[in-house]
Design an enzyme around this catalytic site. Structure first.
Site, mmCIF file in Angstrom:
data_model
loop_
_atom_site.group_PDB
_atom_site.id
_atom_site.type_symbol
_atom_site.label_atom_id
_atom_site.label_comp_id
_atom_site.label_asym_id
_atom_site.label_seq_id
_atom_site.Cartn_x
_atom_site.Cartn_y
_atom_site.Cartn_z
ATOM 1 N N GLY A 313 9.247 20.249 -26.754
ATOM 2 C CA GLY A 313 10.731 20.099 -27.234
ATOM 3 C C GLY A 313 11.650 18.948 -26.849
ATOM 4 N N CYS A 316 12.950 19.305 -23.403
ATOM 5 C CA CYS A 316 12.173 19.724 -22.507
ATOM 6 C C CYS A 316 11.587 18.505 -21.452
ATOM 7 C CB CYS A 316 10.707 20.218 -22.789
ATOM 8 S SG CYS A 316 10.835 21.759 -24.189
ATOM 9 N N GLY A 351 9.384 20.347 -30.786
ATOM 10 C CA GLY A 351 9.022 18.909 -30.994
ATOM 11 C C GLY A 351 9.104 18.582 -32.513
ATOM 12 N N MET A 399 16.836 25.749 -22.171
ATOM 13 C CA MET A 399 17.203 26.736 -21.475
ATOM 14 C C MET A 399 16.698 26.674 -19.942
ATOM 15 S SD MET A 399 18.978 28.273 -23.744
ATOM 16 C CE MET A 399 19.278 29.585 -22.763
ATOM 17 N N ARG A 417 12.893 32.703 -17.478
ATOM 18 C CA ARG A 417 12.191 32.038 -18.490
ATOM 19 C C ARG A 417 11.127 30.925 -17.987
ATOM 20 N NH1 ARG A 417 11.477 27.896 -22.803
ATOM 21 N NH2 ARG A 417 10.685 29.248 -24.684
HETATM 22 P P1 XMP Z 1 13.022 21.179 -30.272
HETATM 23 O O1 XMP Z 1 12.233 20.139 -30.032
HETATM 24 O O2 XMP Z 1 13.001 21.688 -31.498
HETATM 25 O O3 XMP Z 1 12.479 22.317 -29.241
HETATM 26 O O4 XMP Z 1 14.541 20.918 -29.649
HETATM 27 C C1 XMP Z 1 13.222 23.647 -29.049
HETATM 28 C C2 XMP Z 1 12.298 24.604 -28.027
HETATM 29 O O5 XMP Z 1 12.174 23.805 -26.760
HETATM 30 C C3 XMP Z 1 11.901 24.956 -25.896
HETATM 31 N N1 XMP Z 1 12.728 24.817 -24.667
HETATM 32 C C4 XMP Z 1 12.696 24.135 -23.645
HETATM 33 N N2 XMP Z 1 11.345 23.661 -23.028
HETATM 34 N N3 XMP Z 1 12.408 23.379 -21.163
HETATM 35 C C5 XMP Z 1 11.340 23.360 -21.762
HETATM 36 O O6 XMP Z 1 10.354 22.749 -20.984
HETATM 37 C C6 XMP Z 1 13.613 23.786 -21.615
HETATM 38 O O7 XMP Z 1 14.783 23.682 -20.909
HETATM 39 C C7 XMP Z 1 13.572 24.122 -22.860
HETATM 40 N N4 XMP Z 1 14.562 24.842 -23.517
HETATM 41 C C8 XMP Z 1 14.037 25.128 -24.850
HETATM 42 C C9 XMP Z 1 11.844 26.255 -26.675
HETATM 43 O O8 XMP Z 1 10.486 26.736 -26.842
HETATM 44 C C10 XMP Z 1 12.552 25.742 -27.914
HETATM 45 O O9 XMP Z 1 12.208 26.644 -28.899
#
Ligand code: XMP
Length: 506
Positions: A313, A316, A351, A399, A417
């Site tokens: 993400g 992330c 991603g 998140m 989470r």
């Molecule tokens: P994109 O790249 O579309 O990713 O902005 C969205 C997805 O990222 C995940 N997600 C996180 N992963 N830390 C993480 O490691 C975070 O704080 C976080 N917040 C969201 C999640 O799967 C989302 O759908």
């Protein structure tokens, strides 16, 4: 030859979207004629294989409604109290349908001021008026209030102003769509209350719903014609209560939403949900995993779709904080080796930066993609516009960011989470995400139009009329950093922003 030291720490190569391109193939496909229908879960298909992320800066009811209308689906985030999340589900389920089966109503004794607040809250123009036992007394809409002075609103009651039962056009329970449409047209009314032989209200059919059906032919709907919606839940604490409230509100898909779907507690929660008859009509998605082993564990637990993505993400930091993750194309490819033989759909989560990444995900083995950053800038995402240096932005945060996980005077529902529910002080949290902003991108409809349009182009180049054909015919070529540089605009200064390309992020 790929191993670092010993077979125990074998290190295969992990590839992501920027490492690969799809080969162009001989084709007689026309982009406008392709069919992008794909499977979200075992039982639900989407005309548009896009899912909005369960994040508090991406998906609340407005986004979920807009996504379902475009043929995708939204997953409501869970960083809020149970009752509020259930209310978001109800908003989506009520937003349009052949018939609203559980309409909001008002009692005859309510004041006009109270009615106005109710209409504002539910974003409706009028309400059926019912007695406590459910019998229909009348209907009250904007039309009835046109000549009622506002200074009378706190004195007059609904009974004083409503159109009474005798003057109403109603339909019997079980009335067909066509008959309802004819009645609405004949009497030039906008709302048709549906009543049983005892005069009790059993539903409401509105003109707006017919208009919307024609306006959004691709919309993702349930058997009753209501928009389909997903919602995230956790795996411990009050999760059962949350899942039950969401089910009662009519949720179609529950996503057991964790950063590590291989965790025993998450797998157990999936097993419990799948074996309880109360959830038999609801699809259960599990995740996230990034390996074949992880996907298989979810399948064994009984999921209806596997969600893949550990650390890809945009917000992330899991991969740098924990040193854990798998580049997303490899993660999807590996997980699909378990999902495809089992017939369980795969959601590639996170991603994706450009429309071209959607086809890459599908070819790697995904059936749908989940988007965060690509949708966070839309009008329909939660939060206001932020102005910085004359440009419009919207806030977007992980998140697992400190902001989402810390309490700051309220309860955080997001820390579990990342398996940190037991951490009491905010200063003791280990964030796995960051907080930021993305450029404002306008309406979701326009954004989806470009994303799906890009997918149509991919399918044309590959020579695929359907997602199944895309998966069969798609082949990757692996590229180098020079190839990636060549892929993006180069050696020019971009003077006009394209609607589907704003440049490479720094
Ligand atoms: P994109 O790249 O579309 O990713 O902005 C969205 C997805 O990222 C995940 N997600 C996180 N992963 N830390 C993480 O490691 C975070 O704080 C976080 N917040 C969201 C999640 O799967 C989302 O759908």
């Amino acid at each position: 030859s790929d191993s670092i030291t010993s077979p125990d720490v074998y290190a295969p190569t992990g590839l992501t979207y920027d490492d690969v391109l799809l080969l162009p193939r001989l084709t007689d496909v026309v982009p406008s004629e392709v069919d992008t229908t794909s499977r979200l879960t075992r039982r639900i298909s989407l005309a548009t294989p896009l899912v909005s992320a369960a994040m508090d800066t991406v998906t609340e009811s407005a986004m979920a409604i807009a996504m379902a209308r475009q043929g995708g689906v939204g997953v409501l985030h869970r960083n809020l109290p149970i009752e509020e999340q259930a209310e978001q589900v109800r908003r989506v389920k009520r937003s349009e349908s052949g018939m609203v089966t559980d309409p909001v109503t008002v009692g005859p004794g309510a004041t006009i001021a109270e009615l106005d607040r109710l209409c504002g809250h539910y974003k409706v123009s009028g309400l059926p008026v019912v007695e406590e036992d459910g019998s229909l007394l009348g209907i009250i809409t904007n039309r009835d209030l046109r000549f009622v002075p506002t200074d009378q609103w706190s004195v007059l009651t609904v009974r004083d102003c409503m159109t009474p039962r005798e003057r109403l056009v109603t339909g019997p329970t079980g009335i067909s769509r066509e008959a309802a449409k004819a009645l609405l047209a004949e009497h030039r009314v906008e709302k048709l209350p549906v009543i049983d032989p005892d005069g009790r209200l059993t539903g409401l059919i509105t003109v707006k719903d017919f208009v919307k059906t024609e306006q959004y032919p691709q919309a993702t709907k349930d058997d009753a014609g209501r928009l389909v919606v997903g919602a995230a839940v956790g795996y411990w604490g009050d999760t059962w209560q949350r899942a039950t409230a969401l089910a009662e509100a009519g949720v179609d898909v529950l996503v057991v939403d964790t950063a590590n779907g291989g965790a025993r507690l998450a797998l157990e929660m999936i097993g419990r949900l799948k074996s309880d008859p109360a959830f038999s009509g609801i699809e259960v998605v599990g995740g996230n995993v990034a390996t074949r082993e992880g996907a298989q564990a979810l399948i064994d637990a009984g999921v209806d779709a596997v969600k893949v993505g550990v650390g890809p993400g945009s917000i992330c930091t899991t991969r740098v904080v924990a040193g854990v993750g798998v580049p997303q194309v490899t993660a999807v490819y590996e997980a699909a080796r378990a999902c495809a033989p089992a017939g369980v759909p795969l959601i590639a989560d996170g991603g994706l930066q450009y429309s071209g990444d959607i086809a890459k995900a599908l070819v790697a083995g995904a059936d749908t993609v989940m988007l965060g950053s690509l949708l966070a800038g839309c009008t329909e995402s939660p939060g206001d516009l932020v102005f910085v240096n004359g440009k419009q932005w919207k806030r977007y945060r992980g998140m697992g960011s400190l902001g989402a996980m810390s309490s700051r005077g309220r309860t955080s529902y997001s820390k579990d989470r990342y398996f940190q529910a037991d951490v009491s002080g905010d200063d003791k949290l280990i964030p796995e995400g960051v907080e930021g902003q993305v450029p404002f991108s306008g309406s979701l409809a326009d954004v989806v139009y470009q994303l799906v349009g890009g997918l149509h182009q991919s399918m044309f180049y590959v020579g695929a009329r359907s997602v199944t054909e895309l998966k069969e015919r798609g082949q990757f070529v692996r590229i180098t950093s020079a190839g990636l540089k060549e892929s993006h605009p180069h050696d020019v200064k971009m003077t006009v922003e394209a609607p589907n390309y704003t440049g490479r992020p720094e």
